[in-house]
Scaffold this motif. Sequence first.
Motif, mmCIF file in Angstrom:
data_model
loop_
_atom_site.group_PDB
_atom_site.id
_atom_site.type_symbol
_atom_site.label_atom_id
_atom_site.label_comp_id
_atom_site.label_asym_id
_atom_site.label_seq_id
_atom_site.Cartn_x
_atom_site.Cartn_y
_atom_site.Cartn_z
ATOM 1 N N ASP A 297 0.876 -1.165 0.000
ATOM 2 C CA ASP A 297 0.000 0.000 0.000
ATOM 3 C C ASP A 297 0.913 1.215 0.000
ATOM 4 O O ASP A 297 1.510 1.542 1.029
ATOM 5 N N ASN A 298 1.042 1.856 -1.136
ATOM 6 C CA ASN A 298 1.983 2.976 -1.251
ATOM 7 C C ASN A 298 1.561 4.173 -0.404
ATOM 8 O O ASN A 298 2.406 4.927 0.079
ATOM 9 N N ALA A 299 0.287 4.339 -0.201
ATOM 10 C CA ALA A 299 -0.198 5.474 0.599
ATOM 11 C C ALA A 299 0.156 5.295 2.071
ATOM 12 O O ALA A 299 0.362 6.281 2.785
ATOM 13 N N LYS A 300 0.218 4.039 2.510
ATOM 14 C CA LYS A 300 0.494 3.759 3.922
ATOM 15 C C LYS A 300 1.928 3.310 4.165
ATOM 16 O O LYS A 300 2.314 3.060 5.305
ATOM 17 N N ASN A 301 2.706 3.178 3.095
ATOM 18 C CA ASN A 301 4.101 2.706 3.216
ATOM 19 C C ASN A 301 4.182 1.342 3.889
ATOM 20 O O ASN A 301 4.988 1.130 4.808
ATOM 21 N N THR A 302 3.328 0.450 3.462
ATOM 22 C CA THR A 302 3.309 -0.892 4.040
ATOM 23 C C THR A 302 3.455 -1.953 2.956
ATOM 24 O O THR A 302 3.128 -1.732 1.786
ATOM 25 N N VAL A 303 3.951 -3.106 3.379
ATOM 26 C CA VAL A 303 4.039 -4.268 2.506
ATOM 27 C C VAL A 303 3.622 -5.481 3.324
ATOM 28 O O VAL A 303 3.859 -5.540 4.534
ATOM 29 N N SER A 304 2.976 -6.414 2.671
ATOM 30 C CA SER A 304 2.528 -7.618 3.366
ATOM 31 C C SER A 304 2.961 -8.857 2.603
ATOM 32 O O SER A 304 3.297 -8.783 1.408
ATOM 33 N N LEU A 305 2.947 -9.975 3.302
ATOM 34 C CA LEU A 305 3.248 -11.260 2.693
ATOM 35 C C LEU A 305 2.226 -12.259 3.207
ATOM 36 O O LEU A 305 2.254 -12.618 4.390
ATOM 37 N N GLN A 306 1.305 -12.657 2.353
ATOM 38 C CA GLN A 306 0.332 -13.678 2.696
ATOM 39 C C GLN A 306 0.939 -15.023 2.371
ATOM 40 O O GLN A 306 1.321 -15.277 1.220
ATOM 41 N N MET A 307 1.045 -15.879 3.375
ATOM 42 C CA MET A 307 1.677 -17.188 3.213
ATOM 43 C C MET A 307 0.654 -18.275 3.454
ATOM 44 O O MET A 307 0.104 -18.381 4.558
ATOM 45 N N ASN A 308 0.374 -19.054 2.436
ATOM 46 C CA ASN A 308 -0.586 -20.150 2.522
ATOM 47 C C ASN A 308 0.123 -21.486 2.322
ATOM 48 O O ASN A 308 1.246 -21.540 1.822
ATOM 49 N N SER A 309 -0.571 -22.543 2.711
ATOM 50 C CA SER A 309 -0.032 -23.902 2.545
ATOM 51 C C SER A 309 1.399 -23.987 3.072
ATOM 52 O O SER A 309 2.302 -24.498 2.406
ATOM 53 N N LEU A 310 1.575 -23.507 4.267
ATOM 54 C CA LEU A 310 2.920 -23.442 4.842
ATOM 55 C C LEU A 310 3.477 -24.835 5.115
ATOM 56 O O LEU A 310 2.739 -25.774 5.464
ATOM 57 N N LYS A 311 4.783 -24.926 4.959
ATOM 58 C CA LYS A 311 5.503 -26.189 5.146
ATOM 59 C C LYS A 311 6.563 -26.003 6.236
ATOM 60 O O LYS A 311 7.032 -24.888 6.455
ATOM 61 N N PRO A 312 6.969 -27.094 6.881
ATOM 62 C CA PRO A 312 8.017 -26.965 7.915
ATOM 63 C C PRO A 312 9.287 -26.277 7.390
ATOM 64 O O PRO A 312 9.936 -25.537 8.132
ATOM 65 N N GLU A 313 9.594 -26.487 6.127
ATOM 66 C CA GLU A 313 10.802 -25.875 5.574
ATOM 67 C C GLU A 313 10.669 -24.366 5.357
ATOM 68 O O GLU A 313 11.630 -23.704 4.987
#
Length: 121
Positions: free
Chosen positions: A72-88
Amino acid sequence: QVQLVESGGGLVQPGGSLRLSCAASGSIFSIYAMNWYRQALGKQRELVAVITRGGRTNYADSVKGRFTIARDNAKNTVSLQMNSLKPENTAVYYCNADILQNPGMHVINYWGQGTQVTVSS
């Protein structure tokens, strides 16, 4: 001064999801590429995902189709949605960004402090 602060890490079971967030604050004129890196215990830090100011994205092969980076450039934020997570995927995840504080200055690369993601049953 500029700060990157991550949040959203934690413990999740295999197959689960987590969403990491990173907020940039301080004296900021413009933010160019925003990235997520990770470093597992005993391993080198590796690039996970990149997003340009215009929204173009790129991912490490190991996370394609499972992770989504957004900003979100207006809020100076970045996110990372992580699905199907693995132990590695267990690692400390770091936010990273190329930031211009002032039009007369050079672009500087900044790092957050990292947030732990643990994928385990």
